[in-house]
Motif scaffolding. Structure first.
Motif, PDB file in Angstrom:
ATOM      1  N   THR A  47       0.834  -1.194   0.000  1.00 44.78           N
ATOM      2  CA  THR A  47       0.000   0.000   0.000  1.00 44.78           C
ATOM      3  C   THR A  47       0.871   1.246   0.000  1.00 44.78           C
ATOM      4  O   THR A  47       1.826   1.344   0.752  1.00 44.78           O
ATOM      5  N   GLY A  48       0.530   2.177  -0.886  1.00 46.80           N
ATOM      6  CA  GLY A  48       1.297   3.410  -0.975  1.00 46.80           C
ATOM      7  C   GLY A  48       2.453   3.354  -1.953  1.00 46.80           C
ATOM      8  O   GLY A  48       3.183   4.338  -2.117  1.00 46.80           O
ATOM      9  N   THR A 178      -1.907  -5.898  -6.747  1.00 44.71           N
ATOM     10  CA  THR A 178      -2.431  -6.098  -5.398  1.00 44.71           C
ATOM     11  C   THR A 178      -1.356  -5.744  -4.391  1.00 44.71           C
ATOM     12  O   THR A 178      -0.165  -5.804  -4.696  1.00 44.71           O
ATOM     13  N   ALA A 179      -1.817  -5.373  -3.205  1.00 49.23           N
ATOM     14  CA  ALA A 179      -0.875  -5.067  -2.126  1.00 49.23           C
ATOM     15  C   ALA A 179      -0.734  -6.235  -1.170  1.00 49.23           C
ATOM     16  O   ALA A 179       0.146  -6.223  -0.309  1.00 49.23           O
ATOM     17  N   GLU A 315      -3.204 -10.595   5.554  1.00 48.10           N
ATOM     18  CA  GLU A 315      -3.334  -9.732   4.388  1.00 48.10           C
ATOM     19  C   GLU A 315      -4.203  -8.522   4.689  1.00 48.10           C
ATOM     20  O   GLU A 315      -3.861  -7.392   4.331  1.00 48.10           O
ATOM     21  N   ALA A 316      -5.363  -8.752   5.340  1.00 46.03           N
ATOM     22  CA  ALA A 316      -6.240  -7.635   5.684  1.00 46.03           C
ATOM     23  C   ALA A 316      -5.550  -6.708   6.684  1.00 46.03           C
ATOM     24  O   ALA A 316      -5.640  -5.473   6.573  1.00 46.03           O
ATOM     25  N   TYR A 317      -4.854  -7.292   7.655  1.00 51.26           N
ATOM     26  CA  TYR A 317      -4.142  -6.490   8.641  1.00 51.26           C
ATOM     27  C   TYR A 317      -3.094  -5.608   7.962  1.00 51.26           C
ATOM     28  O   TYR A 317      -3.014  -4.396   8.222  1.00 51.26           O
ATOM     29  N   TYR A 318      -2.310  -6.194   7.064  1.00 53.16           N
ATOM     30  CA  TYR A 318      -1.262  -5.421   6.395  1.00 53.16           C
ATOM     31  C   TYR A 318      -1.871  -4.305   5.551  1.00 53.16           C
ATOM     32  O   TYR A 318      -1.358  -3.182   5.523  1.00 53.16           O
ATOM     33  N   GLN A 319      -2.952  -4.608   4.864  1.00 57.41           N
ATOM     34  CA  GLN A 319      -3.595  -3.592   4.037  1.00 57.41           C
ATOM     35  C   GLN A 319      -4.106  -2.439   4.898  1.00 57.41           C
ATOM     36  O   GLN A 319      -3.972  -1.262   4.534  1.00 57.41           O
ATOM     37  N   ARG A 323      -2.419   2.036   5.613  1.00 56.89           N
ATOM     38  CA  ARG A 323      -3.011   3.362   5.433  1.00 56.89           C
ATOM     39  C   ARG A 323      -2.348   4.408   6.312  1.00 56.89           C
ATOM     40  O   ARG A 323      -2.599   5.597   6.167  1.00 56.89           O
ATOM     41  N   ALA A 324      -1.496   3.966   7.213  1.00 57.52           N
ATOM     42  CA  ALA A 324      -0.779   4.903   8.087  1.00 57.52           C
ATOM     43  C   ALA A 324       0.610   5.178   7.535  1.00 57.52           C
ATOM     44  O   ALA A 324       1.242   4.307   6.936  1.00 57.52           O
ATOM     45  N   GLY A 325       1.080   6.394   7.748  1.00 61.71           N
ATOM     46  CA  GLY A 325       2.463   6.737   7.449  1.00 61.71           C
ATOM     47  C   GLY A 325       2.835   6.742   5.990  1.00 61.71           C
ATOM     48  O   GLY A 325       3.985   6.486   5.638  1.00 61.71           O
TER      49      GLY A 325
END
Length: 522
Positions: A47-48, A178-179, A315-319, A323-325
């Motif tokens: 992500t990011g 995908t992330a 996977e959901a946790y990492y995604q 969203r932070a930082g």
């Protein structure tokens, strides 16, 4: 297939002029180069990392139309807003449109004005949509959130499983991004989506600015309020597992003086849009949300993600923590867990003939193992994505040096206890109690017939361990002022002596005495 665009210098120029970036982010240029040469590509980037640029930039270069399969209307709207500044003509087709908006979007595809076409998979699999796109001559099919293709992905969607068939009908090169895809999910995406072997690009999942922490869910509201008070003026997301909990928690936080808003699929569209706009516009907003919030929301200065309830998968946790930082500055991720919930995640294996249930069970167990990991959290997290690394030095298990040893030892003990309870969770309570007395042999029984033995025979080593467990049970019973069988039955002690239990990884042996102590604490 023939190359789409071969001039990377032109790609760099458009990157600066249209998108305002001086250079590609790590991983973007190699994946984009393969794509512009006409090869199929699977890009797994955190992500990011700029996955959307991989299909937006070709459209800006004249590779059009690019069809983007996207799972959420909010994600489409967010990208359409960002593309308005770049001058790349884009439309979307989804169920949230008015009839007039849909007609205008269809006209944009039919007359060739639209360079990017965003669609939900449910819309793309309709025959009239495929006919419209075939007539337009699709230049590239981009599948966003491609983990939804896989049974092993954490958000499997049946219509995504049909995209391989649709891609063959469109006859265009395929980009899947995908992330969140570990090795097994990546293999499933390749097998399900691509007719030819794609170029696979996997960027590092390391996020050196994130500080991970986990804690048992005791006094969850108090822990949340203390967490927020230590971060005045900072924006972040508080994830909960139900709409009602999102509303109630946001209301409580507002009464305590926090700028907190709720977000979930049960709110009307206008309220959701207003809360999302406020999150972007104001500093210090805590968005209390279900998983409906976050995908495609690109707010750079999110300083924390707090999981009041545990996600179903790594996977959901990492995604969600991703969203932070996004601005590269330090950010915190704290997740609360209930040990009893972890027992449930391990205690009940799925049906052997149900691959979807098997995938879901393994994902939930992997998340539970991360909660109980006594070593570096980021090492354990990255290992789930097939990446090895050194200690991060920032997570709750890395910080504190020797002072962290008691807490890490506590995680080891908690892991053993969860292992014990999980091992027997699927057994009826009666199976852990004393065996029923053997019934008298029926007069009708054949002469010489004998009943099957109710107990397995103990080896010499098993017998010695069994006797040690009996003595330990007596010590525990005296200390707790209980009858020995109230601590553990003889049947359970025999089972421990024979099975020689292992930890949650299924490999690390644990002393049966430790199992008994763990049971005695329950």
């Amino acid at each position: 297939m023939r190359p789409l665009v071969a001039d990377m210098e032109e790609a760099r120029r458009v990157l600066r002029a249209r998108f305002g970036h001086e250079a590609f982010l790590p991983g973007q240029e190699a994946a984009l180069g393969a794509l512009l040469e006409g090869r199929d590509v699977l890009a797994v980037m955190p992500t990011g990392a700029g996955k959307s640029l991989l299909y937006q930039l070709p459209a800006a270069l004249g590779v059009a139309p690019v069809v983007v399969v996207s799972p959420l209307i909010s994600l489409m709207r967010d990208q359409l807003r960002s593309l308005a500044h770049s001058g790349v003509a884009a439309v979307a087709l989804h169920s949230g449109q008015s009839e007039e908006e849909q007609s205008e979007a269809i006209a944009g595809v039919a007359d060739g004005r639209a360079r990017l076409v965003y669609l939900a998979p449910e819309r793309l699999v309709q025959d009239w949509t495929v006919d419209l796109l075939c007539a337009a001559g699709v230049a590239l099919l981009a599948v966003d959130e491609a983990h939804c293709v896989s049974h092993w992905g954490h958000e499997f969607r049946p219509d995504y499983a049909r995209l391989g068939e649709i891609a063959a009908r469109l006859g265009a090169p395929i980009l899947a991004v995908t992330a969140t895809a570990g090795p097994r999910t990546r293999a499933d995406i390749v097998a399900s989506l691509f007719a030819r072997a794609p170029e696979v690009f996997v960027a590092s999942f390391a996020r050196p600015n994130l500080r991970l922490a986990f804690a048992p869910r005791a006094d969850a509201l108090g822990r949340l309020t203390r967490f927020l008070r230590r971060r005045p003026g900072q924006s972040g997301v508080v994830y909960v597992n139900s709409r009602r909990k999102a509303d109630e928690t946001a209301a409580i936080l507002r009464r305590l003086g926090f700028d907190a808003l709720a977000y979930h699929a049960g709110l009307d569209a206008a309220t959701r849009a207003a809360h999302q706009d406020a999150f972007f516009a104001r500093a210090g907003v805590a968005m209390v949300a279900t998983i409906a919030f976050g995908m495609g929301v690109d707010k750079k200065d999110v300083r924390f993600v707090f999981h009041a309830d545990l996600p179903d998968s790594i996977e959901a946790y990492y995604q969600e923590i991703g969203r932070a930082g996004r601005d590269g500055l330090p950010a915190d991720a704290l997740a609360l867990f209930d040990p009893r919930e972890l027992v449930g995640r391990f205690g009940f294996p799925p049906p052997a003939d149900d691959p979807i249930a098997a995938g879901e069970t393994e994902r939930r167990r992997a998340m539970a193992r991360l909660c109980l990991a006594p070593s570096c959290r980021f090492q354990a997290l990255l290992r789930a994505f097939g990446e090895e690394s050194g200690r991060c030095g920032r997570c709750d298990n890395c910080r504190g040096g020797l002072l962290a040893l008691p807490r890490r030892a506590g995680l080891v003990a908690l892991g053993w206890r969860v292992a014990v309870l999980a091992r027997f969770a699927g057994l009826g309570a009666e199976s852990l109690d004393e065996p029923e007395p053997e019934p008298a042999q029926s007069p009708a029984a054949a002469p010489g017939a004998s009943a099957e033995p109710k107990e397995e025979r103990l080896s010499v080593a098993d017998e010695r361990l069994y006797r040690r467990l009996i003595r330990l049970r007596l010590e525990i019973a005296k200390r707790r002022r209980l009858a020995p069988r109230a601590v553990a039955s003889d049947a359970l002690l025999r089972r421990l002596a024979i099975t020689r239990p292992c930890a949650l990884d299924g490999e690390t042996p644990i002393a049966a005495e430790e199992f008994l102590r763990a049971i005695a604490e329950d």
